[in-house]
Write an enzyme that holds these catalytic residues in place. Structure first.
Site, PDB file in Angstrom:
ATOM      1  N   HIS A 203      48.835  42.367  45.030  1.00 40.88           N
ATOM      2  CA  HIS A 203      47.780  42.858  44.108  1.00 40.88           C
ATOM      3  C   HIS A 203      48.457  43.482  42.894  1.00 40.88           C
ATOM      4  O   HIS A 203      49.232  42.819  42.224  1.00 40.88           O
ATOM      5  CB  HIS A 203      46.883  43.832  44.900  1.00 40.88           C
ATOM      6  CG  HIS A 203      45.620  44.265  44.239  1.00 40.88           C
ATOM      7  ND1 HIS A 203      45.099  43.704  43.111  1.00 40.88           N
ATOM      8  CD2 HIS A 203      44.744  45.253  44.589  1.00 40.88           C
ATOM      9  CE1 HIS A 203      43.966  44.307  42.775  1.00 40.88           C
ATOM     10  NE2 HIS A 203      43.721  45.263  43.667  1.00 40.88           N
TER      11      HIS A 203
ATOM     12  N   HIS B 252      45.388  33.135  41.970  1.00 37.85           N
ATOM     13  CA  HIS B 252      44.323  34.141  41.940  1.00 37.85           C
ATOM     14  C   HIS B 252      43.192  33.672  42.852  1.00 37.85           C
ATOM     15  O   HIS B 252      42.886  32.482  42.904  1.00 37.85           O
ATOM     16  CB  HIS B 252      43.787  34.319  40.513  1.00 37.85           C
ATOM     17  CG  HIS B 252      43.056  35.608  40.329  1.00 37.85           C
ATOM     18  ND1 HIS B 252      41.741  35.754  40.690  1.00 37.85           N
ATOM     19  CD2 HIS B 252      43.473  36.805  39.864  1.00 37.85           C
ATOM     20  CE1 HIS B 252      41.373  37.002  40.427  1.00 37.85           C
ATOM     21  NE2 HIS B 252      42.400  37.660  39.935  1.00 37.85           N
TER      22      HIS B 252
ATOM     23  N   ASP C 104      49.394  39.462  35.963  1.00 33.47           N
ATOM     24  CA  ASP C 104      50.668  40.156  36.227  1.00 33.47           C
ATOM     25  C   ASP C 104      51.895  39.378  35.782  1.00 33.47           C
ATOM     26  O   ASP C 104      53.005  39.904  35.793  1.00 33.47           O
ATOM     27  CB  ASP C 104      50.774  40.449  37.734  1.00 33.47           C
ATOM     28  CG  ASP C 104      49.766  41.498  38.162  1.00 33.47           C
ATOM     29  OD1 ASP C 104      49.033  41.263  39.132  1.00 33.47           O
ATOM     30  OD2 ASP C 104      49.691  42.536  37.487  1.00 33.47           O
TER      31      ASP C 104
END
Ligand code: SDX
Length: 441
Positions: free
Chosen positions: A275, A314, A370
C-alpha cells in the site's frame, strides 16, 4: 432496460427470489444488491441463509460514499466530482482538503478561516518530544508517526465524544495541522537534528519543508517550485475511496474509537509495502537494479514470480493511474531545480519494457501513484524512509472525511464481517496422556 431487480433460483430447492438492485449516482458508478437480501435464501428453516463470500473485498461495496469516485477502466479520479487533473492544476492541498472534508469548494472567507485554524494548531504538546526521544536513532519515521499520532489521543480525551460535530471538527483541525509537525519531528529525531518549530508565515507545505530542513538560518525560505510540487503531490494523495487504510479507518472508527486511535490504525495499514509503503520499496527496487542495462534481468525475476514490480499494479486502475501521469509532469518541474534523479532512467526503462511485455499487459499492470513519487521525493532530499510518511500526511484529509461520513451514515454499524467456517466439527477434549501416545493426531 428491464426492472432493477435480480431474479435468482436456488437449484437446491427450486425456489426463486427477486432481489432489488440499487445504484450510485449513475448506474455506471456502481450497481449492487444488498448482501442481507441473500439471507432469505435457505434450504431449511434453521438454515442461517446465504452469505456472499468475498476475500479481501474484491467485489464488495462496504459503504455508499459521496467523497471520491474512481473509474478504473477510464482512469478517472474525482474528489466530490472535481477531476483530479483540474484540482492538481488549479487548487492547493488545503483547499482540496476542505473540499474533501466539507463536500464543496470553499469561498474565500471560508478558505481563509480554514487555513488560519490549521496554521494556528501546528504546535504539538512538548511531552510528545519525550516519546520521540525514546525511539532508537534509526527508528523508521513511519513507526514514530504511528506511535505519536496514537499518543495524541491521550492529550485530547474529549475526542472520544465523536457524536458532537464541534468536537469532531476540533480534532480534524488538530490532525490536519499536527501530522506535518509529528512527521517533521520524527525525521529530525532520526537525523539527530534539533526540532525546527512551525513558522506561521509559511504555507502548509512550505512550513513542512521548514520543519524538516531548517538548519542555522534565522528564517527558512522554501524553494517555491519544490513547495508547489509537494502541494500538488499532496493533492494527488488526499483520498482514494475505499483503499486498505481507509477501510481500516472506517473499521476502527465504527467501534466509536477516537479519531487519533483510528488514524494511527489507518497509518499502520498504509505502512505496508503493498500500500503506501510501496513508494519506499520502489526506490529500494531501483537501487537494487542499479543500472538501465540490468532492467531486463529484473523483469525476468518478476515474471518468474520471485519479486513484485513495486509501484506497478492496482486493484482498481486497470489501464493507468491518472495520478502517475500528473506526477511525471511534476517530476520535470522538480528536476529543473534539483537536477534529474539518476534513478529516473531506470524507472523509465522499467515502464517502457513492462508496458510492452505480455506478462504485465495481460495482468493489466501499469505504473501507480507510487512508481514515480519516490523518485521526486528523493530528488527533493527526503530519505526513502520518509516516503510513506509523505503519503500519510495528505491522506489524513481523506481518512477523516471517510471517518465522519461513516459516523453520519445511518446504514453503518460496528464493522463485523461473517465467515465461512471450514475448520473441524465438534470434538471432545483429549487428555495429555492420550495426546502423548499420539492418539490425538
Ligand atoms: C496504493 O487501493 C488503493 O487505492 C491504494 C492506493 C491509494 O491511493 O490508496 O492507490 C495506493 O497502495 C497503490 C499500490 C501500491 N502498491 C504497489 O505498488 C505494490 C505492488 N503492487 C501489487 O502488490 C499489486 O498490484 C497491488 C497490491 C497494488 C494490487 O493487488 P491486487 O489487486 O490484489 O492484484 P493481484 O495481487 O490479484 O495481482 C493480479 C496478478 C497476480 O498474478 P497471477 O497470480 O494472476 O499470475 O498480477 C500480479 C499478481 O502476481 N501482480 C504483479 C504486481 N501486481 C500484481 N506482479 C508483479 N508486480 C506487481 N506489482
Amino acid at each position: 432496460m428491464g426492472k432493477d431487480t435480480l431474479t435468482v433460483t436456488d437449484n437446491r430447492t427450486g425456489k426463486s427470489y427477486e432481489i432489488p438492485i440499487s445504484y450510485g449516482t449513475y448506474p455506471t458508478y456502481g450497481a449492487a444488491i444488498k448482501a442481507a437480501d441473500l439471507k432469505q435464501i435457505k434450504v431449511s428453516d434453521d438454515d442461517f441463509g446465504l452469505m456472499s463470500y468475498d476475500p479481501s473485498f474484491g467485489n464488495t461495496a462496504s459503504c455508499r460514499s459521496t467523497i471520491t469516485h474512481i473509474d478504473g477502466e477510464r482512469g478517472i479520479l474525482r474528489y466530490r466530482g472535481y477531476p483530479i487533473e483540474q484540482l492538481a492544476e488549479q487548487s492547493t492541498y488545503l483547499e482540496t482538503g476542505y473540499l474533501i472534508l466539507h463536500g464543496e469548494l470553499p469561498t474565500r472567507s471560508q478558505l481563509d478561516a480554514w487555513m488560519w485554524e490549521i496554521t494556528h494548531h501546528t504546535m504539538i504538546h512538548e511531552s510528545i518530544k519525550k516519546f520521540l526521544d525514546g525511539f532508537h536513532y534509526d527508528a523508521h519515521p513511519m513507526g514514530m508517526l504511528i506511535g505519536t499520532v496514537g499518543a495524541l489521543s491521550t492529550f485530547y480525551p474529549e475526542a472520544k465524544d465523536i457524536h458532537d460535530p464541534a468536537v469532531r471538527r476540533k480534532q480534524v483541525i488538530r490532525l490536519m495541522a499536527k501530522m506535518p509537525t509529528l512527521a517533521a519531528f520524527a525525521y529530525r529525531h532520526s537525523r539527530g537534528l534539533p526540532y525546527a518549530y512551525p513558522d506561521n508565515d509559511l504555507s502548509y507545505t512550505g512550513n513542512l519543508l521548514n520543519m524538516l530542513f531548517k538548519t542555522t538560518e534565522l528564517k527558512y525560505a522554501p524553494n517555491p517550485v519544490l513547495e508547489r510540487a509537494l502541494d500538488v503531490l499532496f493533492i494527488l494523495h488526499a483520498d482514494h475511496e475505499q483503499n486498505c487504510s481507509t477501510n481500516a479507518m472506517r473499521g476502527i472508527g465504527s467501534s466509536h474509537a477516537d479519531p487519533y486511535s483510528a488514524l494511527a490504525g489507518a497509518a499502520a495499514a498504509l505502512y505496508g509495502p503493498l500500500h503506501g509503503g510501496a513508494n519506499e520499496q520502489v526506490l529500494r527496487m531501483l537501487n537494487e537494479i542499479g543500472s538501465k542495462d540490468r532492467v531486463p534481468a529484473y523483469i525476468e525475476r518478476v515474471k518468474k514470480g520471485e519479486v513484485l514490480l513495486m509501484g506497478f499494479g492496482h486493484r482498481v486502475y486497470k489501464n493507468y493511474d491518472p495520478r502517475a501521469q500528473i506526477i511525471k509532469q511534476v517530476a520535470d518541474e522538480v528536476f529543473e531545480v534539483t537536477g534529474v534523479n539518476p534513478l529516473l532512467e531506470i524507472a523509465l526503462e522499467l515502464e517502457r519494457i513492462a508496458l510492452q511485455d505480455d506478462y504485465f499487459v495481460s495482468r493489466r499492470l501499469y505504473p501507480n501513484v507510487d512508481f514515480y513519487s519516490g523518485i521526486i521525493y528523493q530528488a527533493m532530499g527526503f530519505p526513502v524512509e520518509m516516503f510513506p510518511v509523505l503519503f500519510a500526511i495528505p491522506r489524513t484529509s481523506g481518512w477523516l472525511a471517510q471517518w465522519e461520513e461513516m459516523l453520519e451514515d445511518k446504514e453503518q454499524r460496528i464493522s463485523r464481517p461473517r465467515q465461512v467456517y471450514a475448520g473441524p466439527d465438534r470434538r471432545d477434549y483429549v487428555p495429555m496422556a492420550a495426546r502423548e501416545a499420539g492418539k490425538a493426531a
